[in-house]
Structure formats: C-alpha cells, structure tokens
Design an enzyme around this catalytic site. Structure first.
Site, PDB file in Angstrom:
ATOM      1  CG  HIS A  75     -14.028 -27.723  -0.331  1.00 24.96           C
ATOM      2  ND1 HIS A  75     -13.175 -28.144   0.658  1.00 24.96           N
ATOM      3  CD2 HIS A  75     -14.918 -26.903   0.277  1.00 24.96           C
ATOM      4  CE1 HIS A  75     -13.536 -27.624   1.822  1.00 24.96           C
ATOM      5  NE2 HIS A  75     -14.596 -26.867   1.617  1.00 24.96           N
ATOM      6  CE1 TYR A 203     -10.081 -36.145   1.017  1.00 25.31           C
ATOM      7  CE2 TYR A 203     -10.315 -38.451   1.577  1.00 25.31           C
ATOM      8  CZ  TYR A 203     -10.873 -37.265   1.185  1.00 25.31           C
ATOM      9  OH  TYR A 203     -12.228 -37.185   0.946  1.00 25.31           O
ATOM     10  N   PRO A 292     -16.144 -44.837   3.136  1.00 29.92           N
ATOM     11  CG  PRO A 292     -16.057 -43.896   5.265  1.00 29.92           C
ATOM     12  CD  PRO A 292     -16.074 -45.213   4.551  1.00 29.92           C
ATOM     13  CE  LYS A 296     -16.898 -40.842  -6.478  1.00 30.43           C
ATOM     14  NZ  LYS A 296     -16.995 -39.520  -5.869  1.00 30.43           N
ATOM     15  CE1 TYR A 384     -12.499 -36.968  -2.271  1.00 34.15           C
ATOM     16  CE2 TYR A 384     -13.382 -34.837  -2.946  1.00 34.15           C
ATOM     17  CZ  TYR A 384     -13.030 -35.731  -1.954  1.00 34.15           C
ATOM     18  OH  TYR A 384     -13.215 -35.390  -0.645  1.00 34.15           O
TER      19      TYR A 384
END
Ligand SMILES: Cc1cc2nc3c(=O)[nH]c(=O)nc-3n(C[C@H](O)[C@H](O)[C@H](O)COP(=O)(O)OP(=O)(O)OC[C@H]3O[C@@H](n4cnc5c(N)ncnc54)[C@H](O)[C@@H]3O)c2cc1C
Length: 390
Positions: A75, A203, A292, A296, A384
């Site tokens: 991704h 998100y 979550p 991580k 990220y």
C-alpha cells in the site's frame, strides 16, 4: 512429574516477537526453546494486525517460505477523511517507503512453518507460571502443560514475548508495572464477506466518531468504528453495524456483506517500567502496548527483537555484555516515538465522548494543518511506514 530442559535462550510466547527472535537467534547459532500456552491452530487463526512497516516486511521476507511479498499487498498511501473530503497521504512520494497489508495470522503461519521446519524446539499448550533464579546466571522458566505435567526450562537467558499479560514482566518489574493511559473509547471490529469498498485504507473522522475501512482480500474485508469501551459486541444487529459504519464514512458507499466475526477491542497505551533485569528481558506487547490506530504493535515487537537478538549474540557468542546493557535504552527510544505516534493518530481521529464544540473545531484545524502541509504529511508518512531500524 516435572521435566527439566536446558537451552541457551528460553522464550515464553510464540507470537510475532517470540518466533522472529528464535529465527534470528538460530541464524546466529544460538539454541532456544519456545513455549506457548495456546495450540498452533489457535495461534494461526487469531485475527489481529494487518499493516506491516517496510522494515518488518524486509525482515519477514528473509524467512524461508515467507509469502509476505506474494500474498501481502503493498500500500503506497492512506486516505485521511474529515469534514466531507478525502486527502491522500502518498508514502513513497513523501518518504520513499511503503507499508504492506499482510494479516498477522498469515505471517505467523509462515513463521511457525519455518521454525518447525528448521527443527525448533517449540512446545504448544505449555503455560509459564513464573521465573525462578531471576537474579542468577541460570534463570528458570516454570511451566505446566495442558495435561498438568510440569516443565522447567533452565537457560542462559529468559525472554518474555508473552503478550500484554506477561508473566515474565512480573519477574522483572515486580509490582512496579509501568506507565500507561486509558482511552474513553474502543473499536468495534468486523470481518465480512464483501468486495473492497476502497483500494487503500480510509481513516475517517466524522461528527459520529472514527471509522477505519481496511481490506483483507478481494472477498473479505476488515472494518472498525469507534464505540464505547463497555459495548457488548452482540448487542448490535448487522443493520445497525452497517449504519454505524456508513454514517462515519460520508462520501463512500460501503460494499456490505455477511458479518462473520465481530469484537470490541479496548485499548490502552502502556510501557513497562523495566525492560530487562539481569538475564531476563521482555519484548513486544509484554513490554508495551499501543492503541491500534497507528498500526505499530507488531512492528514495534519486531524492532525490539532485532535489538535483543544482536545483544544476545554479543553476549552468548562473544561474551560481550555491552549491547545488552544498552538494550533497554535503545528499545525505549523507538517505543516512545511509537507511543507518541499512536496517541497522536488516536486523539486526532477519534471524537471523545465529552468533546466540546471548541475541541471539535480544534481537531478539524489539526487535521487541516496535517494534510495541507508537506511537513505534516511527511511526519505522518514517516511514522506510519516506520522509522528505519538502527
Ligand atoms: C485488532 C488489532 C489490530 C492490530 N493491528 C495492528 C497493525 O495493523 N500493525 C501492527 O503492527 N500491530 C497491530 N496490532 C498489534 C499486534 O497484534 C500486537 O502488537 C502483536 O501481536 C504483539 O506481538 P507479541 O508477539 O509481542 O505478542 P502476542 O502476539 O500477544 O503473542 C504473545 C504469545 O504469548 C503467549 N503467552 C501469553 N502468556 C503466556 C504464558 N504465561 N505462557 C506461555 N505462553 C504465553 C500467547 O498465547 C501468545 O501466543 C493490532 C492488534 C489488534 C488487537
């Protein structure tokens, strides 16, 4: 009856941390014994992490038989959605790195097959109850198997890779515990039979709360929405669940399908006070937990293990304790960066139950300041995709 076995490193827990550690130790010529209280089937079927950092994927790819590059999906970005609009964060453009969507249980299947194939002493259905001689040169893991038989593992070093309710942590920290914070919300997670609703993860921050639209495969999807921590997962009908998700992702029509798994996931941030004592150490969720939202937890477990494997190689192969003495500080450096990133993503995207109009407007201002600034987008992309391993 109690059996005693001797080894160089006793590892409690066959999750990502314990299995990756045993692999790295074996590469350095160090023998280990792993025990896990669960069965292999249980470990291989528990749905948890999905997003793996570039560094984690590079390491997993070195494990014989790993399918991370063939079954995992790269991704290159995520979408932040708020105030009715979507904003893509382009990872390679900002950092030259990416993430992979590869479910944790698939990575565990690869790791278990590789370790068992390599002759690893790996015992399922064996529960550690404590550690004795924790201050000495030969600490012992005290355990019992599902049939009630005792097992003692005497080792040069004991590693607790035994998750958030770690038994080994108690032998290191006693009653000191650690530093933590709780959150006034949880995630309602579902797995459903449906096609993907989006190509990349969304998100989404909405007045109704947070939602994460994630993918698993062409036919199975994973989605979450913010809920109260004490919500009973069985209290909502499928129609209510889809309504809750849909309201939190305005602008996208979700592809609906039968829900075959649901759970409420409470989260907390935690860092153990001590990560190492003498010849004992803890890694992964035993040492820390994160919400979550920043994806991580498993990545941090792998980062701890890389540091510890190098330190144990120096200690047990070259009789050099220097790296081990620096292990806890080196691990904490990344742990607290990841704690901050996970807290930041969580607080920026969720709506607290007592949020005032001021809080809401400030939050939208924060989100705008991230997506409209290259520095803001780059910080998110760096965190990220994961800071490079030392
Ligand atoms: C819904 C969800 C989504 C997540 N998403 C992500 C994500 O996208 N990316 C990410 O990086 N992380 C994510 N995480 C976090 C990730 O799953 C964990 O951080 C990771 O599993 C930690 O690995 P570990 O090996 O330290 O611990 P665990 O996976 O918890 O493994 C510990 C093992 O120890 C065993 N054990 C425990 N106690 C004993 C005992 N006394 N004796 C013997 N065995 C014992 C357990 O059975 C278990 O197998 C997510 C977690 C959840 C719940």
């Amino acid at each position: 009856m109690t059996t005693t076995v001797r080894t160089q490193v006793a590892i409690v827990g066959a999750g990502p941390a314990g299995l990756v550690l045993s692999h790295l130790l074996a590469e350095a010529g160090i023998a280990s014994v792993i025990i896990d209280q669960r069965s292999r089937e249980d470990i291989e079927q528990t749905i948890r992490a999905g997003i793996l950092e570039q560094g984690t994927v590079d390491l997993l790819a070195t494990i014989p038989g790993s399918r991370v590059h063939t079954a995992g999906a790269r991704h290159d970005g995520i979408e932040l959605r708020f105030d009715g609009a979507g904003h893509r964060i382009d990872f390679p453009d900002l950092t030259g790195r990416a993430v992979w969507l590869y479910p944790q249980h698939e990575a565990l299947k690869d790791l278990l097959a590789a370790r068992i194939g390599a002759g690893q002493d790996l015992r399922f259905g064996v529960t550690a109850t404590g550690v004795e001689d924790a201050d000495g040169d030969r600490p012992r893991v005290i355990a019992v198997d599902d049939a009630g038989a005792g097992l003692e593992i005497e080792a040069d070093f004991v590693v607790g890779a035994d998750g958030s309710r770690s038994v080994v942590r108690k032998a290191i920290s006693g009653s000191h515990g650690g530093l933590f914070r709780e959150y006034p919300f949880a995630w309602f997670g579902i797995l459903c039979e449906a096609g993907p609703s989006a190509d990349e993860l969304i998100y989404s921050n909405s007045p109704d709360g947070f939602a994460l639209i994630s993918q698993r495969s062409e036919t199975v999807q994973r989605m979450y929405f913010q809920c109260a921590p004490d919500l009973d997962a069985d209290s909502m009908s499928e129609a209510q669940i889809w309504d809750a998700l849909q309201r939190r992702v305005p602008g996208t029509t979700l592809v609906e399908g039968p829900i075959f798994q649901r759970d409420v996931l409470r989260f907390r941030s935690f860092v153990a006070k001590e990560l190492r004592h003498g010849r004992l150490a803890i890694v992964g969720d035993a040492a820390h937990t994160v919400p979550p939202t920043g994806a991580k937890g498993m990545n941090l477990a792998v980062a701890d293990v890389l540091l510890l494997a190098r330190a144990l190689e120096a200690l047990l192969v070259r009789s050099d304790a220097g790296l081990l003495d620096g292990f806890a500080d080196a691990a904490r450096d990344r742990i607290w960066k990841a704690q901050h990133f996970s807290w930041w993503m969580t607080s920026m995207l969720h709506v607290a139950p007592d949020a005032s109009d001021f809080d809401r407007e400030r939050q939208l201002g924060e989100l705008r300041s991230v997506v409209e600034s290259e520095a803001g987008r780059t910080y998110l992309a760096e965190g990220y995709t994961g800071w490079p391993f030392a």
